[in-house]
Design a protein around this motif. Structure first.
Motif, PDB file in Angstrom:
ATOM      1  N   CYS A 162      41.612  35.068  37.001  1.00  0.00           N
ATOM      2  CA  CYS A 162      41.843  36.062  38.133  1.00  0.00           C
ATOM      3  C   CYS A 162      43.171  36.380  38.709  1.00  0.00           C
ATOM      4  O   CYS A 162      43.564  35.272  39.274  1.00  0.00           O
ATOM      5  CB  CYS A 162      40.779  36.312  39.255  1.00  0.00           C
ATOM      6  SG  CYS A 162      41.019  37.654  40.259  1.00  0.00           S
ATOM      7  N   GLU A 163      44.196  37.114  38.336  1.00  0.00           N
ATOM      8  CA  GLU A 163      45.426  37.436  38.789  1.00  0.00           C
ATOM      9  C   GLU A 163      45.634  38.051  39.999  1.00  0.00           C
ATOM     10  O   GLU A 163      44.866  38.775  40.401  1.00  0.00           O
ATOM     11  CB  GLU A 163      46.201  37.934  37.412  1.00  0.00           C
ATOM     12  CG  GLU A 163      46.230  37.075  36.304  1.00  0.00           C
ATOM     13  CD  GLU A 163      47.169  37.656  35.094  1.00  0.00           C
ATOM     14  OE1 GLU A 163      47.363  38.808  35.315  1.00  0.00           O
ATOM     15  OE2 GLU A 163      47.071  36.952  34.205  1.00  0.00           O
ATOM     16  N   GLU A 164      47.098  37.965  40.601  1.00  0.00           N
ATOM     17  CA  GLU A 164      47.344  38.513  42.068  1.00  0.00           C
ATOM     18  C   GLU A 164      47.041  39.942  41.950  1.00  0.00           C
ATOM     19  O   GLU A 164      46.843  40.673  42.912  1.00  0.00           O
ATOM     20  CB  GLU A 164      48.878  38.174  42.153  1.00  0.00           C
ATOM     21  CG  GLU A 164      49.595  38.735  41.218  1.00  0.00           C
ATOM     22  CD  GLU A 164      50.939  38.184  41.653  1.00  0.00           C
ATOM     23  OE1 GLU A 164      51.591  38.528  42.702  1.00  0.00           O
ATOM     24  OE2 GLU A 164      51.797  37.526  40.891  1.00  0.00           O
ATOM     25  N   ASP A 165      47.124  40.781  40.776  1.00  0.00           N
ATOM     26  CA  ASP A 165      46.968  42.184  41.033  1.00  0.00           C
ATOM     27  C   ASP A 165      45.424  42.635  40.618  1.00  0.00           C
ATOM     28  O   ASP A 165      45.223  43.950  40.640  1.00  0.00           O
ATOM     29  CB  ASP A 165      47.548  42.915  39.593  1.00  0.00           C
ATOM     30  CG  ASP A 165      47.610  42.391  38.256  1.00  0.00           C
ATOM     31  OD1 ASP A 165      46.516  41.630  38.272  1.00  0.00           O
ATOM     32  OD2 ASP A 165      47.905  43.230  37.335  1.00  0.00           O
ATOM     33  N   GLY A 166      44.658  41.789  40.699  1.00  0.00           N
ATOM     34  CA  GLY A 166      43.001  41.929  40.620  1.00  0.00           C
ATOM     35  C   GLY A 166      42.699  42.338  39.230  1.00  0.00           C
ATOM     36  O   GLY A 166      41.566  42.667  38.905  1.00  0.00           O
ATOM     37  N   GLU A 167      43.436  41.910  38.149  1.00  0.00           N
ATOM     38  CA  GLU A 167      42.956  41.917  36.747  1.00  0.00           C
ATOM     39  C   GLU A 167      42.962  40.539  36.249  1.00  0.00           C
ATOM     40  O   GLU A 167      43.542  39.743  36.793  1.00  0.00           O
ATOM     41  CB  GLU A 167      44.159  42.765  36.085  1.00  0.00           C
ATOM     42  CG  GLU A 167      44.325  44.236  36.616  1.00  0.00           C
ATOM     43  CD  GLU A 167      43.172  45.135  36.353  1.00  0.00           C
ATOM     44  OE1 GLU A 167      42.336  44.816  35.455  1.00  0.00           O
ATOM     45  OE2 GLU A 167      42.986  46.034  37.010  1.00  0.00           O
ATOM     46  N   TYR A 168      42.245  40.730  35.044  1.00  0.00           N
ATOM     47  CA  TYR A 168      42.042  39.199  34.064  1.00  0.00           C
ATOM     48  C   TYR A 168      43.119  39.281  33.040  1.00  0.00           C
ATOM     49  O   TYR A 168      43.757  40.402  32.538  1.00  0.00           O
ATOM     50  CB  TYR A 168      40.848  39.322  33.480  1.00  0.00           C
ATOM     51  CG  TYR A 168      39.641  38.952  34.502  1.00  0.00           C
ATOM     52  CD1 TYR A 168      39.508  37.760  34.995  1.00  0.00           C
ATOM     53  CD2 TYR A 168      38.655  39.867  34.804  1.00  0.00           C
ATOM     54  CE1 TYR A 168      38.651  37.629  36.098  1.00  0.00           C
ATOM     55  CE2 TYR A 168      37.634  39.851  35.509  1.00  0.00           C
ATOM     56  CZ  TYR A 168      37.345  38.701  36.094  1.00  0.00           C
ATOM     57  OH  TYR A 168      36.427  38.291  37.119  1.00  0.00           O
ATOM     58  N   TYR A 197      41.231  35.464  43.274  1.00  0.00           N
ATOM     59  CA  TYR A 197      42.636  35.190  42.947  1.00  0.00           C
ATOM     60  C   TYR A 197      42.745  33.661  42.567  1.00  0.00           C
ATOM     61  O   TYR A 197      42.567  32.758  43.470  1.00  0.00           O
ATOM     62  CB  TYR A 197      43.689  35.290  43.665  1.00  0.00           C
ATOM     63  CG  TYR A 197      45.156  34.841  43.545  1.00  0.00           C
ATOM     64  CD1 TYR A 197      45.512  35.306  42.363  1.00  0.00           C
ATOM     65  CD2 TYR A 197      45.756  33.871  44.299  1.00  0.00           C
ATOM     66  CE1 TYR A 197      47.233  34.758  41.916  1.00  0.00           C
ATOM     67  CE2 TYR A 197      46.728  33.281  43.859  1.00  0.00           C
ATOM     68  CZ  TYR A 197      47.513  33.598  42.809  1.00  0.00           C
ATOM     69  OH  TYR A 197      48.690  33.240  42.449  1.00  0.00           O
ATOM     70  N   GLY A 198      43.061  33.310  41.120  1.00  0.00           N
ATOM     71  CA  GLY A 198      43.053  32.098  40.658  1.00  0.00           C
ATOM     72  C   GLY A 198      41.846  31.393  40.033  1.00  0.00           C
ATOM     73  O   GLY A 198      41.894  30.150  39.579  1.00  0.00           O
ATOM     74  N   ASP A 199      40.694  32.000  40.296  1.00  0.00           N
ATOM     75  CA  ASP A 199      39.474  31.701  39.725  1.00  0.00           C
ATOM     76  C   ASP A 199      39.732  31.771  38.213  1.00  0.00           C
ATOM     77  O   ASP A 199      40.295  32.672  37.527  1.00  0.00           O
ATOM     78  CB  ASP A 199      38.254  32.346  40.207  1.00  0.00           C
ATOM     79  CG  ASP A 199      37.965  31.951  41.555  1.00  0.00           C
ATOM     80  OD1 ASP A 199      38.349  30.866  42.088  1.00  0.00           O
ATOM     81  OD2 ASP A 199      37.070  32.658  42.368  1.00  0.00           O
TER      82      ASP A 199
END
Length: 255
Positions: free
Chosen positions: A191-197, A169-171
């Motif tokens: 990389c967002e908080e829901d595991g998606e880009y 997350y945050g990368d």
């Protein structure tokens, strides 16, 4: 002798009746007292005068005050003074990025707590924990959200990414296009908080990108020259002026 034996029998009978009346019934307690008889007291069937029985707090409760025992006196039990209160599990052990949301019971026996992770983290283990007599049930921890391994884009490549197979997350991953192509969209994804880009960018041929239309502003020129008046009729001023400029011979012809 006869009277003596009769009196003895009566005395024995009276003692038997008195002792029988002195027995106490099996002790009973109300449910809301949160106390129970000990195992030894439960196994007894007879409770003669002077008998003593012990109580203890029910599962999940502990002694707050008062005596655990009662005594049989004249066929009645003394008042039970034992008061029990709920056990307190306390706040669960602190863990990184983890907090708990408690119900109305707080941290007391029977309470439940919901595990909540910081943004970009997810619960591993128990999402909910229960306060039992032995303490909190289950275990909870928070682990950072990860995304799938980033992919290349057509006519482009990944120019920069974290040094790990699965970004967290945050990368941020940056892209660039091959020569002759231009990038449409953001140069990077996260990389967002829901595991998606976020949305992937595209690389398009520069010749396929339509040019923006050019706006031409035209200026309007206003002429200050008065329009020419055409016709055979003249105004009075014009007739007088023309007559004054004629030669004498022409004026005689007019007469």
């Amino acid at each position: 002798m006869f009277y003596s034996n009769s009196w003895t029998k009566c005395l024995i009978y009276l003692i038997f009746i008195t002792s029988g009346n002195s027995e106490c019934p099996k002790p009973q307690v109300e449910r809301n007292q949160n106390v129970v008889l000990t195992n030894d007291a439960l196994l007894k069937n007879d409770f003669p005068e002077g008998s003593e029985v012990l109580f203890q707090c029910t599962n999940g409760y502990m002694k707050a005050q008062g005596s655990e025992s009662i005594t049989c006196t004249s066929g009645e039990w003394s008042t039970l003074e034992l008061i029990c209160k709920k056990k307190d599990c306390g706040v669960p052990k602190e863990m990184p990025h983890l907090t708990y949301e408690f119900d109305k019971e707080g941290t007391l026996f029977g309470a439940s707590a919901r595990a909540i992770c910081d943004k970009g983290y997810q619960v591993q283990g128990s999402s909910y924990r229960q306060c039992y007599a032995t303490g909190w049930s289950g275990r909870s921890r928070c682990e950072v959200v990860t995304c799938e391994e980033p992919i290349d884009i057509m006519n482009g490549m990944i120019s920069e990414k974290p040094d790990k197979q699965f970004p967290e997350y945050g990368d941020v991953i940056q892209y660039s296009c091959d020569e002759g192509y231009t990038l449409i969209g953001n140069i990077s994804i996260e990389c967002e908080e829901d595991g998606e880009y976020s949305f992937l960018p595209e690389c398009k041929d520069v010749n396929d990108i339509p040019l923006k239309p050019t706006t031409i502003s035209a200026s309007i020129t206003t002429s200050t020259v008065p329009p020419t008046i055409q016709g055979t009729h003249h105004s009075i001023g014009e007739h007088d002026t023309n007559t004054a400029t004629k030669s004498p011979l022409d004026r005689d012809k007019v007469r």
